[in-house]
Write a protein that holds these residues in place. Structure first.
Motif, PDB file in Angstrom:
ATOM      1  N   GLN A  35      39.161  86.227 -62.039  1.00  0.00           N
ATOM      2  CA  GLN A  35      40.055  85.843 -60.954  1.00  0.00           C
ATOM      3  C   GLN A  35      39.620  86.393 -59.599  1.00  0.00           C
ATOM      4  OE1 GLN A  35      44.018  86.985 -61.796  1.00  0.00           O
ATOM      5  NE2 GLN A  35      44.849  86.011 -59.972  1.00  0.00           N
ATOM      6  N   TYR A  36      39.139  87.635 -59.580  1.00  0.00           N
ATOM      7  CA  TYR A  36      38.845  88.294 -58.298  1.00  0.00           C
ATOM      8  C   TYR A  36      37.351  88.395 -57.999  1.00  0.00           C
ATOM      9  CZ  TYR A  36      43.817  89.296 -57.995  1.00  0.00           C
ATOM     10  OH  TYR A  36      45.185  89.166 -57.911  1.00  0.00           O
ATOM     11  N   GLY A  37      36.486  87.873 -58.888  1.00  0.00           N
ATOM     12  CA  GLY A  37      35.067  87.766 -58.556  1.00  0.00           C
ATOM     13  C   GLY A  37      34.228  88.990 -58.891  1.00  0.00           C
ATOM     14  N   SER A 117      36.112 100.660 -55.695  1.00  0.00           N
ATOM     15  CA  SER A 117      35.386  99.392 -55.805  1.00  0.00           C
ATOM     16  C   SER A 117      36.288  98.372 -56.514  1.00  0.00           C
ATOM     17  CB  SER A 117      34.109  99.590 -56.625  1.00  0.00           C
ATOM     18  OG  SER A 117      34.462  99.887 -57.976  1.00  0.00           O
ATOM     19  N   LEU A 118      35.884  97.097 -56.450  1.00  0.00           N
ATOM     20  CA  LEU A 118      36.645  96.061 -57.166  1.00  0.00           C
ATOM     21  C   LEU A 118      36.703  96.373 -58.668  1.00  0.00           C
ATOM     22  CD1 LEU A 118      38.118  93.345 -57.276  1.00  0.00           C
ATOM     23  CD2 LEU A 118      35.872  92.215 -57.353  1.00  0.00           C
ATOM     24  N   LEU A 119      35.583  96.811 -59.229  1.00  0.00           N
ATOM     25  CA  LEU A 119      35.566  97.129 -60.666  1.00  0.00           C
ATOM     26  C   LEU A 119      36.527  98.273 -60.997  1.00  0.00           C
ATOM     27  CD1 LEU A 119      34.332  96.557 -63.458  1.00  0.00           C
ATOM     28  CD2 LEU A 119      32.544  98.245 -62.908  1.00  0.00           C
ATOM     29  N   GLU A 120      36.545  99.311 -60.174  1.00  0.00           N
ATOM     30  CA  GLU A 120      37.494 100.420 -60.406  1.00  0.00           C
ATOM     31  C   GLU A 120      38.934  99.924 -60.377  1.00  0.00           C
ATOM     32  OE1 GLU A 120      35.531 103.032 -57.259  1.00  0.00           O
ATOM     33  OE2 GLU A 120      36.522 104.514 -58.544  1.00  0.00           O
ATOM     34  N   ARG A 142      52.517  92.901 -63.503  1.00  0.00           N
ATOM     35  CA  ARG A 142      51.757  91.770 -64.079  1.00  0.00           C
ATOM     36  C   ARG A 142      51.843  90.546 -63.168  1.00  0.00           C
ATOM     37  NH1 ARG A 142      54.164  93.210 -69.568  1.00  0.00           N
ATOM     38  NH2 ARG A 142      52.505  94.475 -70.496  1.00  0.00           N
ATOM     39  N   GLU A 143      53.042  90.263 -62.684  1.00  0.00           N
ATOM     40  CA  GLU A 143      53.227  89.106 -61.793  1.00  0.00           C
ATOM     41  C   GLU A 143      52.415  89.282 -60.518  1.00  0.00           C
ATOM     42  OE1 GLU A 143      54.658  86.069 -62.087  1.00  0.00           O
ATOM     43  OE2 GLU A 143      54.754  86.673 -64.193  1.00  0.00           O
ATOM     44  N   LEU A 144      52.530  90.473 -59.901  1.00  0.00           N
ATOM     45  CA  LEU A 144      51.788  90.734 -58.656  1.00  0.00           C
ATOM     46  C   LEU A 144      50.280  90.628 -58.867  1.00  0.00           C
ATOM     47  CD1 LEU A 144      53.829  93.774 -57.243  1.00  0.00           C
ATOM     48  CD2 LEU A 144      53.690  91.488 -56.233  1.00  0.00           C
ATOM     49  N   SER A 145      49.810  91.017 -60.057  1.00  0.00           N
ATOM     50  CA  SER A 145      48.364  91.021 -60.323  1.00  0.00           C
ATOM     51  C   SER A 145      47.764  89.616 -60.278  1.00  0.00           C
ATOM     52  CB  SER A 145      48.077  91.664 -61.687  1.00  0.00           C
ATOM     53  OG  SER A 145      48.422  90.771 -62.737  1.00  0.00           O
ATOM     54  N   LYS A 146      48.616  88.598 -60.402  1.00  0.00           N
ATOM     55  CA  LYS A 146      48.110  87.221 -60.370  1.00  0.00           C
ATOM     56  C   LYS A 146      47.733  86.786 -58.964  1.00  0.00           C
ATOM     57  CE  LYS A 146      50.943  86.077 -64.369  1.00  0.00           C
ATOM     58  NZ  LYS A 146      52.258  85.562 -64.786  1.00  0.00           N
ATOM     59  N   THR A 147      48.338  87.434 -57.957  1.00  0.00           N
ATOM     60  CA  THR A 147      48.103  86.970 -56.585  1.00  0.00           C
ATOM     61  C   THR A 147      47.592  88.045 -55.641  1.00  0.00           C
ATOM     62  OG1 THR A 147      50.433  87.398 -56.111  1.00  0.00           O
ATOM     63  CG2 THR A 147      49.830  85.119 -56.664  1.00  0.00           C
ATOM     64  N   ASN A 148      47.882  89.313 -55.907  1.00  0.00           N
ATOM     65  CA  ASN A 148      47.554  90.360 -54.939  1.00  0.00           C
ATOM     66  C   ASN A 148      47.205  91.656 -55.663  1.00  0.00           C
ATOM     67  OD1 ASN A 148      47.558  92.309 -52.879  1.00  0.00           O
ATOM     68  ND2 ASN A 148      49.090  91.192 -51.679  1.00  0.00           N
ATOM     69  N   LEU A 149      45.910  91.872 -55.818  1.00  0.00           N
ATOM     70  CA  LEU A 149      45.418  93.020 -56.591  1.00  0.00           C
ATOM     71  C   LEU A 149      45.901  94.347 -55.996  1.00  0.00           C
ATOM     72  CD1 LEU A 149      43.376  93.606 -58.959  1.00  0.00           C
ATOM     73  CD2 LEU A 149      41.594  93.717 -57.222  1.00  0.00           C
ATOM     74  N   ASP A 150      45.795  94.489 -54.678  1.00  0.00           N
ATOM     75  CA  ASP A 150      46.157  95.764 -54.052  1.00  0.00           C
ATOM     76  C   ASP A 150      47.666  96.015 -54.125  1.00  0.00           C
ATOM     77  OD1 ASP A 150      43.523  96.162 -53.480  1.00  0.00           O
ATOM     78  OD2 ASP A 150      43.703  96.008 -51.306  1.00  0.00           O
ATOM     79  N   HIS A 181      46.604 105.938 -49.729  1.00  0.00           N
ATOM     80  CA  HIS A 181      45.627 104.932 -49.302  1.00  0.00           C
ATOM     81  C   HIS A 181      46.206 103.522 -49.441  1.00  0.00           C
ATOM     82  CE1 HIS A 181      41.671 102.974 -48.845  1.00  0.00           C
ATOM     83  NE2 HIS A 181      42.153 102.143 -49.745  1.00  0.00           N
ATOM     84  N   PHE A 182      46.820 103.244 -50.591  1.00  0.00           N
ATOM     85  CA  PHE A 182      47.339 101.887 -50.816  1.00  0.00           C
ATOM     86  C   PHE A 182      48.578 101.610 -49.952  1.00  0.00           C
ATOM     87  CE2 PHE A 182      44.303 101.968 -54.194  1.00  0.00           C
ATOM     88  CZ  PHE A 182      43.887 100.649 -54.275  1.00  0.00           C
ATOM     89  N   VAL A 183      49.364 102.643 -49.642  1.00  0.00           N
ATOM     90  CA  VAL A 183      50.475 102.434 -48.708  1.00  0.00           C
ATOM     91  C   VAL A 183      49.922 102.031 -47.337  1.00  0.00           C
ATOM     92  CG1 VAL A 183      52.323 103.583 -47.418  1.00  0.00           C
ATOM     93  CG2 VAL A 183      52.090 103.973 -49.883  1.00  0.00           C
ATOM     94  N   ARG A 184      48.857 102.712 -46.907  1.00  0.00           N
ATOM     95  CA  ARG A 184      48.310 102.447 -45.568  1.00  0.00           C
ATOM     96  C   ARG A 184      47.573 101.120 -45.483  1.00  0.00           C
ATOM     97  NH1 ARG A 184      46.327 108.254 -45.793  1.00  0.00           N
ATOM     98  NH2 ARG A 184      47.959 109.438 -44.741  1.00  0.00           N
ATOM     99  N   HIS A 185      46.939 100.701 -46.597  1.00  0.00           N
ATOM    100  CA  HIS A 185      46.003  99.574 -46.515  1.00  0.00           C
ATOM    101  C   HIS A 185      46.481  98.307 -47.204  1.00  0.00           C
ATOM    102  CE1 HIS A 185      42.914 102.005 -44.584  1.00  0.00           C
ATOM    103  NE2 HIS A 185      43.298 102.977 -45.391  1.00  0.00           N
ATOM    104  N   THR A 186      47.718  98.272 -47.661  1.00  0.00           N
ATOM    105  CA  THR A 186      48.205  97.085 -48.363  1.00  0.00           C
ATOM    106  C   THR A 186      49.299  96.429 -47.547  1.00  0.00           C
ATOM    107  OG1 THR A 186      47.780  98.257 -50.411  1.00  0.00           O
ATOM    108  CG2 THR A 186      49.089  96.263 -50.592  1.00  0.00           C
ATOM    109  N   GLU A 187      49.220  95.111 -47.444  1.00  0.00           N
ATOM    110  CA  GLU A 187      50.314  94.429 -46.733  1.00  0.00           C
ATOM    111  C   GLU A 187      51.191  93.644 -47.690  1.00  0.00           C
ATOM    112  OE1 GLU A 187      48.457  91.132 -44.374  1.00  0.00           O
ATOM    113  OE2 GLU A 187      46.896  92.662 -44.220  1.00  0.00           O
TER     114      GLU A 187
END
Ligand code: DGI
Ligand code: FE
Ligand code: FE
Ligand code: FE
Length: 187
Positions: A35-37, A117-120, A142-150, A181-187
């Motif tokens: 899904q995410y390449g 990294s994407l793999l991590e 699970r639902e969020l993982s379908k559209t927004n990994l972060d 980090h994810f609070v600062r960098h996720t929208e």
């Protein structure tokens, strides 16, 4: 090494339930990779070996951390944290995996780290959302993982930290740095 060979190598190190979890992480990680390449094979291999050290002797792992690894601060926190960095070391030296991206994904799968990294990210998330997991809030992740990994990872970190606080567990600083980090960098 094909998928069957890798699973046969990890199986003797795991309980039956943990093996079932591992197959779930593998299938979920392959799905997220497509899904995410990410390269499918890297996700597959990292997932198969992510909990390789889950049942290793804690004293052996503490010694390894002291002697060879660059994370001796984990010795002041939960023993649950040991199997991720020690697993990466054992997988390199006992299985012979040399891909640093795979080894890093195994090492960071319990706490995450900022700038993954994407793999991590895929291994960190797949470990939490694989189909056998039943923790409260997992379905939303699970639902969020379908559209927004972060955003899925941010929600997972919220759930994990809230759970640890409710059990009055110490929080490893890297777990909190990952969350920040994810609070600062996720929208
Ligand atoms: O090995 P798994 O059960 O598949 O999952 P895991 O490696 O992601 O996590 C193992 C445990 O580590 C899990 O119960 C959550 C816990 N953990 C993660 N971060 C921290 C933590 N425990 C403490 N005490 N502090 C942390 O910062
Ligand atoms: Fe684990
Ligand atoms: Fe995890
Ligand atoms: Fe796991």
């Amino acid at each position: 090494m094909d998928q069957k060979q890798a699973l046969e190598l990890v199986k003797p190190h795991l309980t039956e339930g943990r093996y079932i979890h591992t197959v779930g992480v593998m299938e979920t990680a392959i799905f997220l990779a497509e899904q995410y390449g990410e390269v499918r094979k890297k996700a597959e291999t990292a997932a198969i070996f992510h909990d390789y050290a889950k049942y290793r002797d804690k004293n052996e792992m503490r010694e390894l951390v002291k002697e060879k690894l660059e994370c001796s601060d984990i010795l002041d926190y939960s023993d649950e944290l040991l199997h991720a960095p020690c697993g990466a070391y054992f997988v390199e030296h006992e299985i012979g995996i040399t891909d640093q991206g795979i080894l890093t994904a195994i090492a960071s799968h319990t706490t995450g780290q900022p700038n993954m990294s994407l793999l991590e990210k895929i291994i960190f998330l797949a470990d939490y959302i694989e189909p056998n997991r039943k923790m409260p809030g997992v379905e939303e992740v699970r639902e969020l993982s379908k559209t927004n990994l972060d955003l899925a990872i941010l929600k997972m970190l919220e759930n994990t930290i809230t759970f640890l606080v409710s059990k009055r567990q110490t929080l490893y600083p890297l777990t909190l740095e990952t969350y920040n980090h994810f609070v600062r960098h996720t929208e």
